[in-house]
Design a protein around this motif. Structure first.
Motif, short mmCIF file in Angstrom:
data_model
loop_
_atom_site.label_atom_id
_atom_site.label_comp_id
_atom_site.label_asym_id
_atom_site.label_seq_id
_atom_site.Cartn_x
_atom_site.Cartn_y
_atom_site.Cartn_z
N GLU A 203 0.90 -1.22 0.05
CA GLU A 203 0.15 -0.08 0.06
C GLU A 203 0.79 1.13 -0.13
O GLU A 203 0.43 2.52 -0.35
CB GLU A 203 -0.87 0.00 1.14
CG GLU A 203 -2.06 -0.80 1.45
CD GLU A 203 -2.99 -0.74 2.32
OE1 GLU A 203 -3.94 -0.39 2.27
OE2 GLU A 203 -2.46 -1.27 3.50
N VAL A 204 1.99 1.06 0.68
CA VAL A 204 2.78 2.40 0.67
C VAL A 204 4.33 2.40 -0.53
O VAL A 204 4.66 3.46 -0.83
CB VAL A 204 3.50 2.43 1.87
CG1 VAL A 204 2.28 2.45 2.83
CG2 VAL A 204 4.31 1.07 2.44
N VAL A 205 4.73 1.29 -0.62
CA VAL A 205 5.97 1.43 -1.52
C VAL A 205 5.71 1.96 -3.03
O VAL A 205 4.91 1.59 -3.71
CB VAL A 205 6.54 -0.03 -1.81
CG1 VAL A 205 7.68 -0.11 -2.64
CG2 VAL A 205 7.12 -0.58 -0.30
N GLY A 206 6.57 2.93 -3.28
CA GLY A 206 6.57 3.42 -4.48
C GLY A 206 5.73 4.58 -4.48
O GLY A 206 5.56 5.28 -5.68
N LYS A 207 5.12 5.01 -3.52
CA LYS A 207 4.28 6.10 -3.38
C LYS A 207 4.86 7.27 -2.59
O LYS A 207 5.58 7.01 -1.73
CB LYS A 207 2.99 5.75 -2.85
CG LYS A 207 2.24 4.66 -3.59
CD LYS A 207 0.93 4.10 -2.96
CE LYS A 207 0.05 2.88 -3.73
NZ LYS A 207 -1.12 2.63 -2.97
N ARG A 208 4.31 8.37 -3.06
CA ARG A 208 4.62 9.70 -2.33
C ARG A 208 4.32 9.59 -0.81
O ARG A 208 3.12 9.17 -0.42
CB ARG A 208 4.50 10.91 -2.99
CG ARG A 208 5.13 11.14 -4.43
CD ARG A 208 4.94 12.62 -4.65
NE ARG A 208 3.63 13.10 -4.36
CZ ARG A 208 3.34 14.36 -4.26
NH1 ARG A 208 4.04 15.46 -4.58
NH2 ARG A 208 2.03 14.52 -4.12
N LEU A 209 4.96 10.04 0.08
CA LEU A 209 4.75 9.96 1.61
C LEU A 209 3.25 10.77 1.79
O LEU A 209 2.33 10.42 2.64
CB LEU A 209 5.92 10.40 2.67
CG LEU A 209 5.54 10.42 4.10
CD1 LEU A 209 5.31 9.01 4.40
CD2 LEU A 209 6.61 11.17 4.76
N VAL A 210 3.37 12.11 1.22
CA VAL A 210 2.33 12.97 1.45
C VAL A 210 1.01 12.41 0.82
O VAL A 210 -0.10 12.67 1.06
CB VAL A 210 2.48 14.32 0.78
CG1 VAL A 210 2.51 14.40 -0.65
CG2 VAL A 210 1.41 15.32 1.34
N ASP A 211 1.18 11.42 -0.27
CA ASP A 211 0.08 11.00 -0.96
C ASP A 211 -0.72 9.82 -0.05
O ASP A 211 -1.95 9.73 -0.08
CB ASP A 211 0.21 10.50 -2.23
CG ASP A 211 0.68 11.43 -3.34
OD1 ASP A 211 0.25 12.67 -3.03
OD2 ASP A 211 1.58 10.98 -4.40
N VAL A 212 0.12 9.07 0.64
CA VAL A 212 -0.31 7.83 1.54
C VAL A 212 -0.93 8.46 2.49
O VAL A 212 -1.87 8.21 3.36
CB VAL A 212 0.71 7.04 1.77
CG1 VAL A 212 0.39 5.95 2.61
CG2 VAL A 212 1.41 6.53 0.58
N PHE A 213 -0.27 9.70 3.28
CA PHE A 213 -0.66 10.18 4.76
C PHE A 213 -0.91 11.81 4.39
O PHE A 213 -0.08 12.49 4.70
CB PHE A 213 0.33 9.91 5.57
CG PHE A 213 0.58 8.55 6.02
CD1 PHE A 213 0.00 7.71 6.47
CD2 PHE A 213 2.04 8.14 5.33
CE1 PHE A 213 0.17 6.43 6.97
CE2 PHE A 213 2.43 6.60 5.59
CZ PHE A 213 1.18 5.78 6.23
N PRO A 214 -1.89 12.03 3.54
CA PRO A 214 -2.40 13.53 3.34
C PRO A 214 -2.28 14.46 4.60
O PRO A 214 -2.34 15.64 4.58
CB PRO A 214 -3.61 13.51 2.71
CG PRO A 214 -4.21 12.28 2.86
CD PRO A 214 -3.09 11.19 3.24
N GLU A 215 -2.86 13.71 5.93
CA GLU A 215 -2.87 14.57 7.11
C GLU A 215 -1.53 14.91 7.44
O GLU A 215 -1.73 15.93 8.23
CB GLU A 215 -3.59 13.46 7.98
CG GLU A 215 -2.69 12.33 8.69
CD GLU A 215 -2.77 11.12 7.85
OE1 GLU A 215 -2.28 10.01 8.15
OE2 GLU A 215 -3.32 11.18 6.64
N LEU A 216 -0.63 14.44 6.89
CA LEU A 216 0.87 14.99 7.25
C LEU A 216 1.14 16.52 6.85
O LEU A 216 2.11 17.14 7.34
CB LEU A 216 2.14 14.00 6.96
CG LEU A 216 1.93 12.85 7.69
CD1 LEU A 216 3.20 11.81 7.27
CD2 LEU A 216 2.13 12.84 9.18
N SER A 217 0.29 16.94 5.77
CA SER A 217 0.61 18.31 5.31
C SER A 217 0.29 19.16 6.33
O SER A 217 0.87 20.34 6.37
CB SER A 217 -0.48 18.40 4.05
OG SER A 217 -0.14 17.43 3.09
#
Length: 800
Positions: A203-217
């Motif tokens: 679910e996470v590999v190869g994806k941008r961190l902010v796309d997987v966890f938009p709440e971190l913005s």
């Protein structure tokens, strides 16, 4: 590859030149010589193999150096004689190239060579290019080879290093992840990190961190990562609060973390390794400990509780400042165990405290309430409780406990005991029954009057003997209501019969009220029972008389209804019977005037005309009386009606007089509501007919019908409900108007404001209107001014 293509083109060019200049042998030999020189000088290993034995026709120095062979060992022989160790690797490939004529390209081809005195594992990039003769049949293979052993070994070492690094990350007990590039693409995340994220690896590999966890913005972590990436500096922080969304919603974490840049060979930053330790449980536990300590502090401060710790072996005691205050000292004072013992009241020290201490050394539980004497000789009460700690041999070592000043409570108990004594004395002196119960509803006190009335001992009454004194017919309801009041905490009230000692039952009114402490908890019930026997007998007699009177009124009401029905029948029959002779009078008078007019004197003619007019008025009076009677006694059958259609029907019925008077009738949109339709037609008919009748001379009648809504509080009538809303229908005209002082009179039967000679009518029309409006639970009002017209307003309640 470019070198191979170049050599291939060179060879083709040489072959073509040889064919074109077959007659010039010198020229062909010269070209062949140039080709071989080119091969010899090529920077890559090159060799020419002929036939299916792969006879080495030539091999340049680079090729000989690669395979660690001399020209004598290799050239002029089969390839596999000079290099037998490569036969199993390359013979199948060479045969395929020779037979198919298709070149073969090898990339990082692995082969074991015997060179430099030992067997070595080598890697080559090579091309096997078929060589064609004049018949376009492949007769040989050109080999172009480059050794890449060091590059492959370096790449493998790098791969092993990368794998070791990944294993280090994935197997770490701490949460770790690697973010690549400025976009912070997730490259690696171990199981611990995935647990924090509540995500699976795919679910996470190869994806941008902010796309997987938009709440971190909206949190600080993305900015910190960008700062580490661009400034190549490590960042650390402890117990940072992070909110991570996932299955189950947003979750708060406390994290110790480090962001470290990952450098390339050239020193540039290619990514960031995040190392995270989830310390949520530790922080939460610490917060809970802090909250517990705060609550304990608040509890001890709020309850004014002192704490102490006694070493039983040495009798050394450690105590809080509150304990010194309890003994009458400043809170900074430190008291010894014997000093505290000396301040105990002598009686309590020997009879209470010392026996309690000895018992505690055996049972482990320490408790007493005793008096202490302050330095000013004032007496105070304390309550002490504690627990003994034993060693493995059950020898007491320490005693921990608390102490509280309970002087106020003891004084309150004494005051309560005194008050209770006064209450019992007062209650015993009262002729009224007084009793109490505990908070569970169990009676525990009866005053002297109750004991004397029942002839039972207090112990017998307390053991539920009192319920046996209640009349059998009243017991079940008595208990049900009493237990319901105890359950709900509501006042108890019941009238029942109680058995006197001589066996007679008397009626008593019983009341009980709960008594609560400061926090609202019911502690007891206080009840009274009053003798209402004589009042109850009087009420019973009064109820009997009321029933008798009610029966008489019912009979009278039935008689009145019957009489009214007979009167209504009489009025109806009389009205119909009166109309028949009136019609005959009118008919005969009309015939006499038509046939005998020449034989009558002028006075006779006047008499007949007056008689005819009077009979017409009487007939109209009878019709109006019937209409009033119908409006008064009609069944109120309501149905939904469009009042716009009702108005239209009335206008059609009055069309002749409207045209003759040149009247103009206007209206806005009237409502649709439940009404008695024929009565509303009569209401509209009477109000519009009045407006057409009472007109000013030389003025065409104008009638405006309006509808709307109004609050009850705004209606100037005493009967109105100010809390309701009403629909109004108004009929305004430009007629002669009326004096406002007569506005109530005009709605009464037979009431007229003008004589008959001026305006015809019986004086019943508006009374019928009022009755119709009342049938619809409404009100009617009139507003007028002489010479300026009148307005009649009907108010009908809007259903809630």
């Amino acid at each position: 590859m470019k070198q191979v293509d170049k050599l291939k083109n060179l060879h083709q060019h040489t072959s073509q030149s040889s064919a074109l200049h077959d007659n010039s042998v010198d020229h062909a030999q010269d070209s062949e010589s140039k080709f071989r020189d080119t091969v010899k000088q090529a920077p890559v290993g090159m060799a020419i193999l002929r036939g299916e034995d792969f006879f080495v026709e030539m091999a340049n120095d680079t090729y000989l150096n690669i395979v660690d062979r001399t020209e004598e060992e290799l050239v002029g022989k089969s390839l596999f004689i000079g290099l037998p160790e490569v036969r199993s690797y390359v013979e199948p490939i060479l045969l395929d190239v020779l037979h198919t004529g298709v070149a073969y390209h090898g990339n990082e081809f692995e082969v074991t060579l015997r060179r430099f005195g030992e067997a070595q594992q080598c890697y080559f990039n090579f091309v096997y290019q078929p060589l064609f003769d004049d018949s376009d049949t492949a007769s040989g293979v050109m080999v172009v080879a480059t050794e890449v052993t060091q590059q492959v070994l370096s790449k493998q070492a790098l791969q092993r290093s990368e794998n070791q690094f990944r294993n280090l990350v994935t197997q770490s007990q701490f949460a770790k992840a690697i973010f690549k590039g400025p976009d912070l693409v997730i490259s690696i995340a171990n199981e611990s990190m995935l647990n924090i994220w509540r995500r699976s690896l795919d679910e996470v590999v190869g994806k941008r961190l902010v796309d997987v966890f938009p709440e971190l913005s909206d949190q600080k972590f993305i900015a910190l990562l960008n700062d580490v990436y661009h400034h190549a500096e490590i960042y650390r922080e402890n117990e940072a609060v992070a909110f991570v969304d996932g299955p189950g919603g947003l979750k708060r974490h406390y994290l110790d973390f480090q962001y470290a840049p990952i450098f390339e060979v050239d020193g540039s930053v290619s990514g960031i390794m995040a190392s995270v330790n989830d310390v949520t449980d530790k922080v939460t536990l610490r917060q809970q400990f802090a909250e517990t300590a705060d609550r304990l502090s608040l509890a001890t401060d709020g309850t004014r509780l002192a704490t102490w710790d006694l070493n039983i072996q040495t009798r050394n005691v450690i105590h809080s400042g509150r304990l010194a205050v309890i003994f009458g000292y400043d809170e900074t004072e430190r008291l010894g165990h014997q000093q505290m013992r000396d301040q105990l009241h002598p009686e309590d020290r020997h009879t209470i405290v010392e026996p309690a201490f000895e018992a505690a050394l055996k049972t482990g539980v320490y408790y007493y309430e005793a008096r202490i004497i302050h330095r000013d000789q004032s007496v105070h009460w304390i309550r002490t409780q504690g627990k003994v700690l034993f060693d493995d041999d059950h020898i007491p070592q320490r005693m921990l406990g608390t102490m509280m000043d309970i002087t106020d409570r003891k004084e309150a108990e004494l005051a309560l005991k005194t008050s209770e004594g006064k209450f019992r004395t007062l209650a015993d002196s009262m002729p009224q029954f007084v009793w109490t119960s505990d908070n569970q509803g169990i009676l525990n006190y009866f005053n002297r009057s109750m004991i004397d009335y029942f002839g039972l001992a207090p112990e017998e009454l307390e053991m539920n003997g009192w319920i046996q004194t209640v009349h059998p017919d009243d017991r079940e309801e008595n208990m049900r209501l009493w237990m319901q009041s105890v359950k709900d905490g509501t006042d108890f009230q019941f009238e029942h019969r109680l058995k006197r000692a001589d066996g007679e039952y008397r009626w008593y009114k019983c009341r009980a009220t709960p008594q609560s402490n400061t926090d609202g908890t019911i502690e007891m019930w206080v009840g009274t029972s009053s003798d209402v026997h004589d009042n109850r007998l009087f009420i019973d007699q009064l109820e009997t008389k009321v029933q008798e009177r009610t029966q008489q009124l019912s009979v009278a009401n039935t008689e009145l209804v019957r009489t009214n029905m007979e009167l209504a029948q009489f009025a109806y029959v009389a009205s119909h019977d009166l109309q028949e002779p009136l019609r005959k009078i009118q008919t005969f008078a009309t015939r006499i005037l038509e046939t005998e007019i020449q034989h009558l004197s002028e006075r006779g003619k006047d008499y007949f005309q007056r008689m005819q007019a009077s009979s017409t008025r009487m007939q109209q009076l009878i019709v109006d009386l019937l209409a009033f009677s119908r409006a008064n006694a009609a069944e109120k059958h309501l149905e939904s009606a469009d009042l716009n259609l009702v108005l239209q029907n009335v206008k059609e019925q009055l069309s002749d007089i409207i045209q003759s008077e040149n009247a103009v009738i206007t209206s806005n949109v009237l409502p649709v509501r439940d009404v008695i339709v024929y009565q509303f037609e009569q209401l509209f008919m009477n109000l519009i007919a009045n407006a057409l009748k009472f007109v000013s001379p030389n003025r065409a009648p104008m009638i405006d019908v309006r509808a709307g809504e109004v609050e009850g509080a705004a209606i100037p009538l005493a009967e109105v409900d100010p809390t309701r809303k009403y629909q109004y229908i108004s009929f305004a005209d430009n007629g002669i108007g009326f004096d406002p002082q007569y506005k109530d009179r005009i709605f009464q039967v037979f009431q007229r404001l003008h004589n008959r000679s001026a305006y015809e009518g019986t004086g019943i029309g508006l009374a019928i209107c009022k009755k119709i409006v009342e049938n619809h639970r409404g009100l009617i009002d009139a507003v007028g001014k002489p010479g300026f017209g009148s307005t009649f307003i009907v108010y009908l309640p809007i259903e809630k």
